[in-house]
Design a protein around this motif. Structure first.
Motif, PDB file in Angstrom:
ATOM      1  N   UNK A 195     -71.866  26.843 -20.085  1.00  0.00           N
ATOM      2  CA  UNK A 195     -71.172  27.583 -19.037  1.00  0.00           C
ATOM      3  C   UNK A 195     -71.983  27.463 -17.755  1.00  0.00           C
ATOM      4  N   UNK A 196     -71.307  27.154 -16.682  1.00  0.00           N
ATOM      5  CA  UNK A 196     -72.006  26.967 -15.423  1.00  0.00           C
ATOM      6  C   UNK A 196     -71.368  27.745 -14.280  1.00  0.00           C
ATOM      7  N   UNK A 197     -72.171  27.962 -13.265  1.00  0.00           N
ATOM      8  CA  UNK A 197     -71.676  28.511 -11.999  1.00  0.00           C
ATOM      9  C   UNK A 197     -71.947  27.479 -10.898  1.00  0.00           C
ATOM     10  N   UNK A 198     -70.924  27.268 -10.090  1.00  0.00           N
ATOM     11  CA  UNK A 198     -71.033  26.411  -8.921  1.00  0.00           C
ATOM     12  C   UNK A 198     -70.598  27.235  -7.716  1.00  0.00           C
ATOM     13  N   UNK A 199     -70.881  26.722  -6.530  1.00  0.00           N
ATOM     14  CA  UNK A 199     -70.403  27.384  -5.317  1.00  0.00           C
ATOM     15  C   UNK A 199     -70.030  26.342  -4.270  1.00  0.00           C
ATOM     16  N   UNK A 200     -69.127  26.758  -3.404  1.00  0.00           N
ATOM     17  CA  UNK A 200     -68.684  25.862  -2.338  1.00  0.00           C
ATOM     18  C   UNK A 200     -68.533  26.652  -1.051  1.00  0.00           C
ATOM     19  N   UNK A 201     -69.352  26.283  -0.071  1.00  0.00           N
ATOM     20  CA  UNK A 201     -69.283  26.888   1.253  1.00  0.00           C
ATOM     21  C   UNK A 201     -68.310  26.093   2.109  1.00  0.00           C
TER      22      UNK A 201
END
Length: 128
Positions: free
Chosen positions: A34-40
């Motif tokens: 399970x992963x977390x990513x982010x996008x600005x």
């Protein structure tokens, strides 16, 4: 199919904390990452953190963090099918839409294309 639903985003001042949760449902696997990513805005989606766990014992395993969040963020398994991201000492540059992702397997992955399932995302805004 695996369904992922994020929650917990919001607006916080710099130095504050937020806790994101990702609830998984649907198809199950023997082992997950399970992963977390982010996008600005205007930027590529980037890796934040990941955790491995067994779909048989529901025990969490290895964790891995991006250098930019190491020491401030903690990924953990909260319940049988929920993964949390505790975010402390937040900075304005942490502002982004945060996405939960999942892949079958046992190896930590940090690239977007390595994950098969994605949530819709939750907005995190850190004011200065």
């Amino acid at each position: 199919q695996v369904q992922l639903v994020e929650s917990g985003g919001g607006l916080v001042q710099a130095g504050g904390s937020l806790r994101l949760s990702c609830a998984a449902s649907g198809r199950t696997f023997s082992n997950y990452v399970m992963g977390w990513f982010r996008q600005a805005p205007g930027k590529e989606r980037e890796f934040v953190a990941a955790i491995t766990w067994s779909g048989v014992t529901w025990r969490g395993g290895d964790t891995y963090y991006a250098d930019s969040v190491k020491g401030r963020f903690t990924i953990s398994r909260n319940a049988k099918n929920t993964v949390d991201l505790q975010m402390n000492s937040l900075k304005p540059e942490d502002t982004a839409v945060y996405y939960c992702a999942a892949r079958a397997g046992t190896e930590i992955a940090t690239m977007r294309h390595e994950y098969d399932y994605w949530g819709q995302g939750t907005q995190v805004t850190v004011s200065s």
